[in-house]
Design a protein around this motif. Structure first.
Motif, PDB file in Angstrom:
ATOM      1  N   VAL A  40       0.834  -1.204   0.000  1.00 34.61           N
ATOM      2  CA  VAL A  40       0.000   0.000   0.000  1.00 34.61           C
ATOM      3  C   VAL A  40       0.869   1.256   0.000  1.00 34.61           C
ATOM      4  O   VAL A  40       0.649   2.183  -0.787  1.00 34.61           O
ATOM      5  CB  VAL A  40      -0.948  -0.005   1.225  1.00 34.61           C
ATOM      6  N   TYR A  41       1.862   1.283   0.872  1.00 36.06           N
ATOM      7  CA  TYR A  41       2.752   2.446   0.941  1.00 36.06           C
ATOM      8  C   TYR A  41       3.551   2.598  -0.353  1.00 36.06           C
ATOM      9  O   TYR A  41       3.726   3.713  -0.869  1.00 36.06           O
ATOM     10  CB  TYR A  41       3.684   2.298   2.134  1.00 36.06           C
ATOM     11  N   GLY A  42       4.020   1.475  -0.892  1.00 35.05           N
ATOM     12  CA  GLY A  42       4.770   1.519  -2.139  1.00 35.05           C
ATOM     13  C   GLY A  42       3.931   2.023  -3.296  1.00 35.05           C
ATOM     14  O   GLY A  42       4.399   2.824  -4.117  1.00 35.05           O
ATOM     15  N   LEU A  43       2.674   1.587  -3.374  1.00 31.05           N
ATOM     16  CA  LEU A  43       1.805   2.050  -4.451  1.00 31.05           C
ATOM     17  C   LEU A  43       1.445   3.522  -4.290  1.00 31.05           C
ATOM     18  O   LEU A  43       1.238   4.224  -5.284  1.00 31.05           O
ATOM     19  CB  LEU A  43       0.527   1.196  -4.505  1.00 31.05           C
ATOM     20  N   LEU A  44       1.377   3.998  -3.035  1.00 29.75           N
ATOM     21  CA  LEU A  44       1.172   5.433  -2.821  1.00 29.75           C
ATOM     22  C   LEU A  44       2.373   6.216  -3.347  1.00 29.75           C
ATOM     23  O   LEU A  44       2.214   7.261  -4.001  1.00 29.75           O
ATOM     24  CB  LEU A  44       0.953   5.716  -1.338  1.00 29.75           C
ATOM     25  N   LEU A  45       3.581   5.722  -3.072  1.00 29.29           N
ATOM     26  CA  LEU A  45       4.780   6.370  -3.607  1.00 29.29           C
ATOM     27  C   LEU A  45       4.767   6.367  -5.131  1.00 29.29           C
ATOM     28  O   LEU A  45       5.168   7.340  -5.773  1.00 29.29           O
ATOM     29  CB  LEU A  45       6.034   5.669  -3.088  1.00 29.29           C
ATOM     30  N   PHE A  46       4.283   5.273  -5.707  1.00 27.62           N
ATOM     31  CA  PHE A  46       4.217   5.207  -7.172  1.00 27.62           C
ATOM     32  C   PHE A  46       3.217   6.213  -7.723  1.00 27.62           C
ATOM     33  O   PHE A  46       3.460   6.837  -8.765  1.00 27.62           O
ATOM     34  CB  PHE A  46       3.828   3.803  -7.630  1.00 27.62           C
ATOM     35  N   MET A  47       2.086   6.384  -7.030  1.00 26.54           N
ATOM     36  CA  MET A  47       1.091   7.339  -7.483  1.00 26.54           C
ATOM     37  C   MET A  47       1.692   8.742  -7.577  1.00 26.54           C
ATOM     38  O   MET A  47       1.386   9.507  -8.491  1.00 26.54           O
ATOM     39  CB  MET A  47      -0.109   7.342  -6.540  1.00 26.54           C
ATOM     40  N   VAL A  48       2.542   9.083  -6.614  1.00 30.34           N
ATOM     41  CA  VAL A  48       3.175  10.403  -6.629  1.00 30.34           C
ATOM     42  C   VAL A  48       4.277  10.453  -7.685  1.00 30.34           C
ATOM     43  O   VAL A  48       4.376  11.411  -8.460  1.00 30.34           O
ATOM     44  CB  VAL A  48       3.748  10.750  -5.244  1.00 30.34           C
ATOM     45  N   SER A  49       5.110   9.421  -7.724  1.00 29.58           N
ATOM     46  CA  SER A  49       6.279   9.435  -8.609  1.00 29.58           C
ATOM     47  C   SER A  49       5.918   9.227 -10.080  1.00 29.58           C
ATOM     48  O   SER A  49       6.703   9.592 -10.955  1.00 29.58           O
ATOM     49  CB  SER A  49       7.280   8.356  -8.172  1.00 29.58           C
ATOM     50  N   SER A  50       4.751   8.652 -10.371  1.00 27.41           N
ATOM     51  CA  SER A  50       4.390   8.389 -11.766  1.00 27.41           C
ATOM     52  C   SER A  50       4.274   9.684 -12.562  1.00 27.41           C
ATOM     53  O   SER A  50       4.713   9.760 -13.716  1.00 27.41           O
ATOM     54  CB  SER A  50       3.070   7.605 -11.838  1.00 27.41           C
ATOM     55  N   GLY A  51       3.665  10.711 -11.946  1.00 26.35           N
ATOM     56  CA  GLY A  51       3.557  11.994 -12.644  1.00 26.35           C
ATOM     57  C   GLY A  51       4.908  12.627 -12.893  1.00 26.35           C
ATOM     58  O   GLY A  51       5.162  13.196 -13.960  1.00 26.35           O
ATOM     59  N   LEU A  52       5.800  12.531 -11.900  1.00 30.74           N
ATOM     60  CA  LEU A  52       7.154  13.071 -12.060  1.00 30.74           C
ATOM     61  C   LEU A  52       7.915  12.310 -13.144  1.00 30.74           C
ATOM     62  O   LEU A  52       8.634  12.909 -13.953  1.00 30.74           O
ATOM     63  CB  LEU A  52       7.897  12.986 -10.726  1.00 30.74           C
ATOM     64  N   THR A  53       7.756  11.001 -13.161  1.00 35.70           N
ATOM     65  CA  THR A  53       8.392  10.168 -14.197  1.00 35.70           C
ATOM     66  C   THR A  53       7.864  10.527 -15.575  1.00 35.70           C
ATOM     67  O   THR A  53       8.626  10.612 -16.553  1.00 35.70           O
ATOM     68  CB  THR A  53       8.131   8.680 -13.910  1.00 35.70           C
ATOM     69  N   LEU A  54       6.549  10.760 -15.651  1.00 41.36           N
ATOM     70  CA  LEU A  54       5.943  11.132 -16.932  1.00 41.36           C
ATOM     71  C   LEU A  54       6.509  12.453 -17.445  1.00 41.36           C
ATOM     72  O   LEU A  54       6.891  12.571 -18.617  1.00 41.36           O
ATOM     73  CB  LEU A  54       4.426  11.236 -16.751  1.00 41.36           C
ATOM     74  N   ILE A  55       6.575  13.451 -16.574  1.00 39.44           N
ATOM     75  CA  ILE A  55       7.072  14.771 -16.974  1.00 39.44           C
ATOM     76  C   ILE A  55       8.530  14.695 -17.405  1.00 39.44           C
ATOM     77  O   ILE A  55       8.931  15.321 -18.392  1.00 39.44           O
ATOM     78  CB  ILE A  55       6.885  15.774 -15.811  1.00 39.44           C
ATOM     79  N   TRP A  56       9.338  13.896 -16.682  1.00 42.79           N
ATOM     80  CA  TRP A  56      10.743  13.784 -17.063  1.00 42.79           C
ATOM     81  C   TRP A  56      10.907  13.040 -18.390  1.00 42.79           C
ATOM     82  O   TRP A  56      11.663  13.470 -19.267  1.00 42.79           O
ATOM     83  CB  TRP A  56      11.534  13.072 -15.967  1.00 42.79           C
ATOM     84  N   SER A  57      10.200  11.928 -18.527  1.00 47.70           N
ATOM     85  CA  SER A  57      10.386  11.106 -19.731  1.00 47.70           C
ATOM     86  C   SER A  57       9.857  11.789 -20.983  1.00 47.70           C
ATOM     87  O   SER A  57      10.391  11.595 -22.074  1.00 47.70           O
ATOM     88  CB  SER A  57       9.694   9.746 -19.546  1.00 47.70           C
ATOM     89  N   MET A  58       8.799  12.592 -20.837  1.00 49.17           N
ATOM     90  CA  MET A  58       8.192  13.229 -22.010  1.00 49.17           C
ATOM     91  C   MET A  58       8.723  14.636 -22.273  1.00 49.17           C
ATOM     92  O   MET A  58       8.704  15.110 -23.413  1.00 49.17           O
ATOM     93  CB  MET A  58       6.664  13.290 -21.835  1.00 49.17           C
ATOM     94  N   MET A  59       9.172  15.341 -21.206  1.00 49.75           N
ATOM     95  CA  MET A  59       9.575  16.735 -21.374  1.00 49.75           C
ATOM     96  C   MET A  59      11.024  16.991 -20.997  1.00 49.75           C
ATOM     97  O   MET A  59      11.574  18.044 -21.320  1.00 49.75           O
ATOM     98  CB  MET A  59       8.671  17.652 -20.524  1.00 49.75           C
ATOM     99  N   GLY A  60      11.649  16.053 -20.271  1.00 45.88           N
ATOM    100  CA  GLY A  60      13.016  16.256 -19.821  1.00 45.88           C
ATOM    101  C   GLY A  60      13.135  17.280 -18.716  1.00 45.88           C
ATOM    102  O   GLY A  60      14.198  17.877 -18.531  1.00 45.88           O
TER     103      GLY A  60
END
Length: 316
Positions: free
Chosen positions: A14-34
């Motif tokens: 549960v805690y790990g998936l919460l971290l993923f929920m937050v980090s997924s947006g950051l990963t998306l912005i980095w991978s798509m926009m740098g």
């Protein structure tokens, strides 16, 4: 022992998936926009505050939809009227801009809601047992958090890896002039990506707001661990972020649950250490006490062994 292991794994997921929920947006912005967005955790905090305020008037389920949309709209404005102009000056200017924006958001939150923590309790509509195990009920809201996080991963993977829009967004990062020549609005694509990434952080804030403590320091508490997740998983890798989130969540949860020290282990093995030993104080530290530094130890280990992260394609 089996009960301890079972609940530690469940809570760690549960805690790990919460971290993923937050980090997924950051990963998306980095991978798509740098863009390495230091204000991303502040968007998570805004989601928690917006959902609290909206939930007081019209309930949790509308807040679950409206709060992420509001955060996404703020993200779109930030990219359109701020980050777009800073982007021309390079990555250092982007980092300074988002770093300053994070502090600005915190000050705005303090002016509106104050410095004291909010009484952001689990809503009654989702506060009931999902199932029972070992005589203990497992709450529904944790199951909801897991379902939203998994759904978020599936949506992002399919939307940006298997659709025409996703291919256009990826191409706009590496070949913006070519994509523009084909008739696509590249600046509009970047606004969309930043808005989606911010909205995902806001969605995580809706769930994480009552799981964690909703207060102005929430962004600082989560932000550092989120960057650890992104680096350990590999910059720009969505699958890596999921694996790293689960790994950190389970390891840290087990560390909190295990109330033993290296001294206890050595005594069990028949090795005695006296108080006069120079390593006595270090060996007597309980693992639960050292649990907060577990993610950062993993980060140091990953940077030493594999600087590009678990599934990353470039070195940090």
């Amino acid at each position: 022992m089996l009960e301890l292991v079972t609940f530690s794994i469940l809570n760690g997921i549960v805690y790990g998936l919460l971290l993923f929920m937050v980090s997924s947006g950051l990963t998306l912005i980095w991978s798509m926009m740098g863009v390495l967005n230091f204000a991303h955790a502040s968007m998570f905090m805004l989601g928690a505050y917006f959902s609290y305020q909206i939930g007081r008037y019209i309930g949790f389920w509308p807040a679950l939809v409206i709060a992420p949309l509001l955060v996404g709209a703020i993200g779109a404005l930030v990219e359109r009227y701020g980050l777009r102009h800073v982007h021309r000056q390079g990555h250092v200017a982007e980092i300074l801009f988002t770093f300053g924006l994070a502090y600005l958001i915190v000050e705005c939150v303090i002016m509106i809601w104050g410095r004291s923590p909010l009484e952001n309790r689990v809503p009654a509509t989702i506060d009931f047992p999902l199932f029972s195990i070992f005589g203990t009920s497992y709450p529904f809201y944790k199951g909801l958090m897991m379902a939203i996080s998994i759904g978020m991963f599936v949506f992002l993977y399919l939307a940006f890896k298997r659709t025409r829009l996703g291919l256009i967004i990826q191409a706009a990062l590496t070949h913006p002039q070519m994509v523009s020549a084909l008739g696509h609005d590249v600046p509009g694509v970047f606004v969309l990506v930043f808005a989606i990434g911010s909205a995902l952080a806001g969605l995580a804030g809706v769930i994480g707001g009552f799981t964690l403590l909703t207060q102005p320091t929430l962004a600082h508490a989560v932000g550092s661990i989120v960057f650890v997740v992104v680096v350990v998983g590999g910059l720009g890798s969505l699958s890596g972020a999921l694996i790293a989130s689960l790994l950190i969540g389970i390891l840290q949860t087990f560390a909190v649950a295990v109330d033993y020290s290296l001294l206890d282990l050595m005594r069990a093995l028949g090795v005695g250490i006296t108080r006069a030993s120079p390593f006595y104080e270090l060996a007597s530290i309980k693992l639960a006490t050292a649990a907060p530094i577990v993610p950062y130890l993993l980060l140091v280990l990953m940077l030493a062994v594999r600087p590009r992260g678990l599934l990353g394609t470039r070195d940090v």
